[in-house]
Scaffold this motif. Structure first.
Motif, PDB file in Angstrom:
ATOM      1  N   GLU A 114     -20.888   5.549  13.716  1.00 46.39           N
ATOM      2  CA  GLU A 114     -22.098   4.727  13.670  1.00 46.39           C
ATOM      3  C   GLU A 114     -23.321   5.545  13.266  1.00 46.39           C
ATOM      4  O   GLU A 114     -24.257   5.006  12.682  1.00 46.39           O
ATOM      5  N   ASP A 115     -23.319   6.865  13.580  1.00 44.89           N
ATOM      6  CA  ASP A 115     -24.425   7.717  13.140  1.00 44.89           C
ATOM      7  C   ASP A 115     -24.446   7.821  11.618  1.00 44.89           C
ATOM      8  O   ASP A 115     -25.499   7.749  10.983  1.00 44.89           O
ATOM      9  N   ILE A 116     -23.258   8.014  11.032  1.00 40.74           N
ATOM     10  CA  ILE A 116     -23.157   8.141   9.574  1.00 40.74           C
ATOM     11  C   ILE A 116     -23.563   6.837   8.893  1.00 40.74           C
ATOM     12  O   ILE A 116     -24.311   6.834   7.908  1.00 40.74           O
ATOM     13  N   GLU A 117     -23.102   5.711   9.431  1.00 40.87           N
ATOM     14  CA  GLU A 117     -23.445   4.413   8.858  1.00 40.87           C
ATOM     15  C   GLU A 117     -24.941   4.137   8.952  1.00 40.87           C
ATOM     16  O   GLU A 117     -25.555   3.611   8.020  1.00 40.87           O
ATOM     17  N   PHE A 118     -25.514   4.504  10.089  1.00 43.16           N
ATOM     18  CA  PHE A 118     -26.952   4.299  10.273  1.00 43.16           C
ATOM     19  C   PHE A 118     -27.734   5.114   9.248  1.00 43.16           C
ATOM     20  O   PHE A 118     -28.683   4.618   8.628  1.00 43.16           O
ATOM     21  N   TYR A 119     -27.323   6.362   9.048  1.00 42.87           N
ATOM     22  CA  TYR A 119     -28.010   7.214   8.071  1.00 42.87           C
ATOM     23  C   TYR A 119     -27.851   6.665   6.655  1.00 42.87           C
ATOM     24  O   TYR A 119     -28.812   6.622   5.878  1.00 42.87           O
ATOM     25  N   ALA A 120     -26.626   6.228   6.289  1.00 46.10           N
ATOM     26  CA  ALA A 120     -26.389   5.689   4.944  1.00 46.10           C
ATOM     27  C   ALA A 120     -27.280   4.480   4.683  1.00 46.10           C
ATOM     28  O   ALA A 120     -27.838   4.325   3.585  1.00 46.10           O
ATOM     29  N   ASN A 121     -27.459   3.634   5.694  1.00 46.91           N
ATOM     30  CA  ASN A 121     -28.338   2.470   5.552  1.00 46.91           C
ATOM     31  C   ASN A 121     -29.790   2.897   5.371  1.00 46.91           C
ATOM     32  O   ASN A 121     -30.539   2.305   4.585  1.00 46.91           O
ATOM     33  N   GLN A 122     -30.202   3.918   6.109  1.00 51.87           N
ATOM     34  CA  GLN A 122     -31.577   4.411   5.982  1.00 51.87           C
ATOM     35  C   GLN A 122     -31.847   4.914   4.573  1.00 51.87           C
ATOM     36  O   GLN A 122     -32.907   4.656   4.005  1.00 51.87           O
ATOM     37  N   VAL A 123     -30.893   5.652   4.012  1.00 53.92           N
ATOM     38  CA  VAL A 123     -31.066   6.187   2.657  1.00 53.92           C
ATOM     39  C   VAL A 123     -31.203   5.046   1.650  1.00 53.92           C
ATOM     40  O   VAL A 123     -32.074   5.063   0.778  1.00 53.92           O
ATOM     41  N   ALA A 124     -30.354   4.018   1.785  1.00 49.88           N
ATOM     42  CA  ALA A 124     -30.379   2.890   0.847  1.00 49.88           C
ATOM     43  C   ALA A 124     -31.680   2.099   0.943  1.00 49.88           C
ATOM     44  O   ALA A 124     -32.140   1.521  -0.053  1.00 49.88           O
ATOM     45  N   GLU A 125     -32.272   2.065   2.132  1.00 51.30           N
ATOM     46  CA  GLU A 125     -33.509   1.307   2.323  1.00 51.30           C
ATOM     47  C   GLU A 125     -34.757   2.076   1.883  1.00 51.30           C
ATOM     48  O   GLU A 125     -35.837   1.509   1.759  1.00 51.30           O
ATOM     49  N   MET A 126     -34.620   3.371   1.641  1.00 46.78           N
ATOM     50  CA  MET A 126     -35.759   4.190   1.228  1.00 46.78           C
ATOM     51  C   MET A 126     -36.135   3.890  -0.225  1.00 46.78           C
ATOM     52  O   MET A 126     -35.269   3.707  -1.076  1.00 46.78           O
ATOM     53  N   ASP A 127     -37.425   3.837  -0.499  1.00 43.52           N
ATOM     54  CA  ASP A 127     -37.894   3.662  -1.869  1.00 43.52           C
ATOM     55  C   ASP A 127     -37.528   4.909  -2.675  1.00 43.52           C
ATOM     56  O   ASP A 127     -37.921   6.018  -2.308  1.00 43.52           O
ATOM     57  N   PRO A 128     -36.743   4.773  -3.767  1.00 40.04           N
ATOM     58  CA  PRO A 128     -36.352   5.962  -4.539  1.00 40.04           C
ATOM     59  C   PRO A 128     -37.535   6.747  -5.080  1.00 40.04           C
ATOM     60  O   PRO A 128     -37.413   7.939  -5.371  1.00 40.04           O
ATOM     61  N   ALA A 129     -38.697   6.113  -5.210  1.00 37.67           N
ATOM     62  CA  ALA A 129     -39.885   6.836  -5.686  1.00 37.67           C
ATOM     63  C   ALA A 129     -40.265   7.949  -4.702  1.00 37.67           C
ATOM     64  O   ALA A 129     -40.731   9.021  -5.119  1.00 37.67           O
ATOM     65  N   ILE A 130     -40.076   7.691  -3.403  1.00 32.25           N
ATOM     66  CA  ILE A 130     -40.362   8.712  -2.383  1.00 32.25           C
ATOM     67  C   ILE A 130     -39.447   9.908  -2.592  1.00 32.25           C
ATOM     68  O   ILE A 130     -39.881  11.057  -2.611  1.00 32.25           O
ATOM     69  N   LEU A 131     -38.154   9.615  -2.753  1.00 32.87           N
ATOM     70  CA  LEU A 131     -37.169  10.676  -2.963  1.00 32.87           C
ATOM     71  C   LEU A 131     -37.493  11.485  -4.210  1.00 32.87           C
ATOM     72  O   LEU A 131     -37.487  12.724  -4.182  1.00 32.87           O
ATOM     73  N   ILE A 132     -37.802  10.804  -5.305  1.00 29.37           N
ATOM     74  CA  ILE A 132     -38.041  11.483  -6.580  1.00 29.37           C
ATOM     75  C   ILE A 132     -39.257  12.409  -6.493  1.00 29.37           C
ATOM     76  O   ILE A 132     -39.197  13.574  -6.916  1.00 29.37           O
ATOM     77  N   HIS A 133     -40.352  11.908  -5.957  1.00 25.66           N
ATOM     78  CA  HIS A 133     -41.561  12.738  -5.874  1.00 25.66           C
ATOM     79  C   HIS A 133     -41.371  13.913  -4.918  1.00 25.66           C
ATOM     80  O   HIS A 133     -41.859  15.022  -5.185  1.00 25.66           O
TER      81      HIS A 133
END
Length: 314
Positions: free
Chosen positions: A221-240
């Motif tokens: 459930e920790d891994i699933e929770f993290y995977a969901n968090q990554v998918a919900e993040m705006d990719p612009a944040i990651l890129i910058h």
């Protein structure tokens, strides 16, 4: 203090595993536990930041990694809040904190400046700082700017320089990142849609699991929770943020570090190889390196009791 009604706060929730409470319960303080205080403040450029302080005593500051969350330190926060003041905050653009008006402000230097504002708000003069992955660089940058406020550092699974050069022991992701950046510049809506569609993609989940965790030791459930968090993040944040993160290099001044420093590495870390922690160990005088056997990029989630003991002994 700019406190907000806790009933309106969007504290992230996750399932309850056998050896932990929910992140929401911990953050909201709904269990009988040490005192919990959450709040918002405005940083130097007006960006609204969320912070949490749990427990009382000598402060320990927890800084997480790239597009991560306090989930990655949840077992340590739960443990140390019993005897210390455990402090964490959401980086600009992450989770409960505001996306800055200028995305170019997504830099390690500005995140360390945000951390200064949080500690000033809480009247914390000095503390021990724990950083994981990119959080190592946040802590190092905070030390560079405020050496007198750092009593000690715990640096877990980090690198002192340009992570994309050695990620997965290869530099291919440098080219991959440039492709992602250019695609986003051409069609941000399309890239954002594709990014969010990965939330239910079993291939993406498998890659995240095998790349960042030891699936035999980390609760599913920790891994699933993290995977969901990554998918919900705006990719612009990651890129910058990656653009700035991959230009960071502390190797020229680490020899000047003059506080006790514990380095923690996962023996099987695929994301940031063990050699990178060994390099930091060589550069920081009198530092100590602890390698967690069978540990992945997140040994603090694989074997939390062991990592808690290592930090406690330190």
């Amino acid at each position: 203090m700019r406190l907000r009604d806790l009933k309106t706060m969007t504290i992230p929730k996750r399932p309850v595993g056998a050896r932990k409470r929910s992140l929401a319960d911990r953050a909201l303080g709904t269990e009988s536990a040490p005192s919990v205080r959450n709040g918002y403040l405005k940083s130097f450029d007006g960006t609204k930041l969320f912070y949490s302080t749990e427990g009382k005593g000598r402060p320990i500051i927890f800084c997480y990694g790239l597009v991560c969350s306090s989930l990655h330190w949840t077992y340590q926060i739960d443990h140390f809040r019993r005897t210390h003041q455990a402090v964490w905050f959401d980086y600009r653009g992450h989770h409960n904190s505001e996306v800055p008006a200028d995305l170019n402000s997504m830099t390690l230097e500005n995140i360390s400046r945000d951390l200064e504002r949080v500690l000033n708000e809480l009247e914390v003069q000095d503390a021990v700082f724990c950083g994981h992955s990119m959080g190592v660089n946040v802590v190092l940058e905070f030390y560079r700017r405020n050496p007198g406020r750092v009593k000690g550092m715990v640096l877990a699974n980090g690198t002192a320089k340009r992570p994309l050069e050695t990620l997965f022991r290869h530099n291919a992701l440098q080219g991959g990142f440039q492709v992602l950046r250019k695609a986003y510049e051409k069609s941000p809506k399309l890239v954002s849609l594709f990014w969010k569609l990965q939330k239910g993609n079993p291939i993406a989940r498998t890659l995240i699991t095998l790349g960042g965790f030891n699936p035999h030791l980390t609760p599913k459930e920790d891994i699933e929770f993290y995977a969901n968090q990554v998918a919900e993040m705006d990719p612009a944040i990651l890129i910058h943020l990656i653009q700035n993160y991959d230009s960071y290099d502390a190797t020229s001044w680490l020899h000047t570090v003059d506080v006790p420093t514990l380095l923690i590495a996962g023996e099987q870390d695929k994301i940031i190889p063990l050699e990178q922690q060994e390099l930091i160990h060589q550069l920081i005088p009198r530092s100590k390196l602890e390698v967690i056997l069978h540990g992945s990029h997140c040994p603090q989630m694989n074997l939390p009791e062991l990592e808690n003991l290592k930090i406690e002994n330190f």
